[in-house]
Scaffold this motif. Sequence first.
Motif, PDB file in Angstrom:
ATOM      1  N   PRO A 243     -10.461  -1.361   5.377  1.00  0.00           N
ATOM      2  CA  PRO A 243     -11.465  -1.107   4.334  1.00  0.00           C
ATOM      3  C   PRO A 243     -11.892   0.351   4.251  1.00  0.00           C
ATOM      4  O   PRO A 243     -12.214   0.840   3.165  1.00  0.00           O
ATOM      5  CB  PRO A 243     -12.625  -2.023   4.720  1.00  0.00           C
ATOM      6  CG  PRO A 243     -12.428  -2.321   6.173  1.00  0.00           C
ATOM      7  CD  PRO A 243     -10.953  -2.326   6.381  1.00  0.00           C
TER       8      PRO A 243
ATOM      9  N   GLN B 162     -10.410   5.234  -2.376  1.00  0.00           N
ATOM     10  CA  GLN B 162      -9.561   4.831  -3.504  1.00  0.00           C
ATOM     11  C   GLN B 162     -10.394   4.089  -4.553  1.00  0.00           C
ATOM     12  O   GLN B 162     -10.256   4.327  -5.757  1.00  0.00           O
ATOM     13  CB  GLN B 162      -8.408   3.952  -3.014  1.00  0.00           C
ATOM     14  CG  GLN B 162      -7.629   4.493  -1.821  1.00  0.00           C
ATOM     15  CD  GLN B 162      -7.020   5.866  -2.072  1.00  0.00           C
ATOM     16  OE1 GLN B 162      -6.737   6.239  -3.204  1.00  0.00           O
ATOM     17  NE2 GLN B 162      -6.820   6.629  -1.002  1.00  0.00           N
ATOM     18  N   PHE B 163     -11.261   3.187  -4.094  1.00  0.00           N
ATOM     19  CA  PHE B 163     -12.154   2.496  -5.025  1.00  0.00           C
ATOM     20  C   PHE B 163     -13.083   3.497  -5.715  1.00  0.00           C
ATOM     21  O   PHE B 163     -13.335   3.392  -6.923  1.00  0.00           O
ATOM     22  CB  PHE B 163     -12.988   1.436  -4.297  1.00  0.00           C
ATOM     23  CG  PHE B 163     -12.318   0.100  -4.162  1.00  0.00           C
ATOM     24  CD1 PHE B 163     -11.747  -0.528  -5.267  1.00  0.00           C
ATOM     25  CD2 PHE B 163     -12.271  -0.556  -2.939  1.00  0.00           C
ATOM     26  CE1 PHE B 163     -11.138  -1.765  -5.149  1.00  0.00           C
ATOM     27  CE2 PHE B 163     -11.656  -1.801  -2.815  1.00  0.00           C
ATOM     28  CZ  PHE B 163     -11.088  -2.402  -3.928  1.00  0.00           C
TER      29      PHE B 163
ATOM     30  N   ALA C 215       0.830  -1.209   0.000  1.00  0.00           N
ATOM     31  CA  ALA C 215       0.000   0.000   0.000  1.00  0.00           C
ATOM     32  C   ALA C 215       0.861   1.254   0.000  1.00  0.00           C
ATOM     33  O   ALA C 215       0.557   2.235  -0.701  1.00  0.00           O
ATOM     34  CB  ALA C 215      -0.938  -0.008   1.206  1.00  0.00           C
TER      35      ALA C 215
ATOM     36  N   HIS D 147     -15.811  -1.995  -4.799  1.00  0.00           N
ATOM     37  CA  HIS D 147     -16.144  -0.802  -4.011  1.00  0.00           C
ATOM     38  C   HIS D 147     -17.283  -1.110  -3.037  1.00  0.00           C
ATOM     39  O   HIS D 147     -17.216  -0.769  -1.848  1.00  0.00           O
ATOM     40  CB  HIS D 147     -16.537   0.325  -4.971  1.00  0.00           C
ATOM     41  CG  HIS D 147     -16.806   1.643  -4.312  1.00  0.00           C
ATOM     42  ND1 HIS D 147     -17.440   2.676  -4.957  1.00  0.00           N
ATOM     43  CD2 HIS D 147     -16.536   2.098  -3.057  1.00  0.00           C
ATOM     44  CE1 HIS D 147     -17.537   3.706  -4.135  1.00  0.00           C
ATOM     45  NE2 HIS D 147     -17.002   3.377  -2.975  1.00  0.00           N
TER      46      HIS D 147
ATOM     47  N   ALA E 244      -9.738   2.038   2.001  1.00  0.00           N
ATOM     48  CA  ALA E 244      -9.895   1.565   0.627  1.00  0.00           C
ATOM     49  C   ALA E 244     -11.048   2.245  -0.087  1.00  0.00           C
ATOM     50  O   ALA E 244     -11.009   2.442  -1.306  1.00  0.00           O
ATOM     51  CB  ALA E 244     -10.115   0.053   0.625  1.00  0.00           C
TER      52      ALA E 244
ATOM     53  N   SER F 276      -5.026  -3.341  -1.696  1.00  0.00           N
ATOM     54  CA  SER F 276      -4.034  -3.540  -0.636  1.00  0.00           C
ATOM     55  C   SER F 276      -4.548  -3.059   0.709  1.00  0.00           C
ATOM     56  O   SER F 276      -4.290  -3.672   1.750  1.00  0.00           O
ATOM     57  CB  SER F 276      -2.727  -2.813  -0.984  1.00  0.00           C
ATOM     58  OG  SER F 276      -2.040  -3.491  -2.001  1.00  0.00           O
ATOM     59  N   GLU F 277      -5.285  -1.950   0.694  1.00  0.00           N
ATOM     60  CA  GLU F 277      -5.847  -1.445   1.950  1.00  0.00           C
ATOM     61  C   GLU F 277      -6.840  -2.449   2.539  1.00  0.00           C
ATOM     62  O   GLU F 277      -6.867  -2.680   3.749  1.00  0.00           O
ATOM     63  CB  GLU F 277      -6.534  -0.094   1.720  1.00  0.00           C
ATOM     64  CG  GLU F 277      -5.604   1.038   1.293  1.00  0.00           C
ATOM     65  CD  GLU F 277      -4.715   1.557   2.415  1.00  0.00           C
ATOM     66  OE1 GLU F 277      -4.523   0.869   3.440  1.00  0.00           O
ATOM     67  OE2 GLU F 277      -4.188   2.673   2.264  1.00  0.00           O
ATOM     68  N   VAL F 278      -7.648  -3.057   1.683  1.00  0.00           N
ATOM     69  CA  VAL F 278      -8.585  -4.084   2.165  1.00  0.00           C
ATOM     70  C   VAL F 278      -7.819  -5.264   2.750  1.00  0.00           C
ATOM     71  O   VAL F 278      -8.120  -5.743   3.858  1.00  0.00           O
ATOM     72  CB  VAL F 278      -9.513  -4.551   1.029  1.00  0.00           C
ATOM     73  CG1 VAL F 278     -10.302  -5.794   1.465  1.00  0.00           C
ATOM     74  CG2 VAL F 278     -10.481  -3.446   0.634  1.00  0.00           C
TER      75      VAL F 278
ATOM     76  N   ALA G 250      -6.364   0.380  -3.373  1.00  0.00           N
ATOM     77  CA  ALA G 250      -7.589   0.039  -2.656  1.00  0.00           C
ATOM     78  C   ALA G 250      -7.588  -1.422  -2.227  1.00  0.00           C
ATOM     79  O   ALA G 250      -7.939  -1.753  -1.084  1.00  0.00           O
ATOM     80  CB  ALA G 250      -8.798   0.333  -3.543  1.00  0.00           C
TER      81      ALA G 250
ATOM     82  N   ALA H 115     -16.063  -3.278  -0.169  1.00  0.00           N
ATOM     83  CA  ALA H 115     -15.292  -2.516   0.820  1.00  0.00           C
ATOM     84  C   ALA H 115     -16.235  -1.752   1.752  1.00  0.00           C
ATOM     85  O   ALA H 115     -16.013  -1.698   2.969  1.00  0.00           O
ATOM     86  CB  ALA H 115     -14.342  -1.553   0.117  1.00  0.00           C
TER      87      ALA H 115
END
Length: 315
Positions: free
Chosen positions: A153, A159-160, A115, A184, A156, A146-148, A144, A187
């Motif tokens: 989340p 970003q999504f 991330a 999206h 993310a 990677s954040e999840v 996104a 998340a």
Amino acid sequence: SGKVPPEVIAEAKVDLAQIYLRTGEPEQARTMLAAAQAFWASDPTRWQSDMIESRLAEAQIVRDLDKDPPRAAAILRRALADRIAMSGPANRDVAIFQNNLGNVLSTMGQHNEAAASFRQAKATWAAIGAGETPDAMNTLNNLAASEVLAGRPKAAVPQFAEAVRLRRELFGPSAALAALINNHAKALLLTGDAAQALPLAREATAMAREFAGEGSMLHAASAAGLSEALLGTGQRADALVTARSGHLAALQTSGAGSPPEIVAQIALARANAANGDKGAARDQLASAEKGVAAMGPAGARLSEAIRDIRKRYGL
């Protein structure tokens, strides 16, 4: 006719290496790349930039052919430092190296580090005026995800949202856009915001049906997300109808035990459990679990979903 300059031949070999990588032929890619790098090594000062750029393909070969992501990451880190030293931080190749390094780190399960690398790439795309390009969109999607995977989340979601906006503006409706909208929505579900997820899940399911086909993997995954969003907004009956429809489509299109059918069956088990039919839910999870086991590591997230459903509904 004149003789073809050797530097042109070297560049052509790198182009061939990239084609071989895209067609799944890393052995041939390595042969082409090694020949080009041997030429550039004959005058390292003159051909420094070309050698640095070639490390992108080299890292991919090491990752895919040698199955050695740590060495691939080391190659990319060294090349990234060399590119910044040579061209400065605001450079297209810098963003590409940062994005590719993030991808390799993701395959290693280092999601926090991945991330961070994607965030650097995002900043670099913006710095060079390329923040609204397909490359930047790809980085946003990677960030996104990677954040999840890092358990964030909430980080993310924006970003999504930005990646969805860009893909919608650049390419319009498609299977790829449906997949991104579905991610999206999922998340948002992970953050507990089913109300915001619901319209996105509806759109993703309809778009997946149109562009990937009813009963496809994308449609099954999107319908599962829609069913979950309906449950999250208290619409249990509609959630069950959606899950049943998604499972029937996957069963008819892809067959029993196929990945789409397994995904749809897990969603149906969740909806049945939420509607009080725990017996049906237990049977469906037991059936899905056999298929997930056959997937090996690829089924890890589905196994986690099965565990979560059992725990939540006392199955």
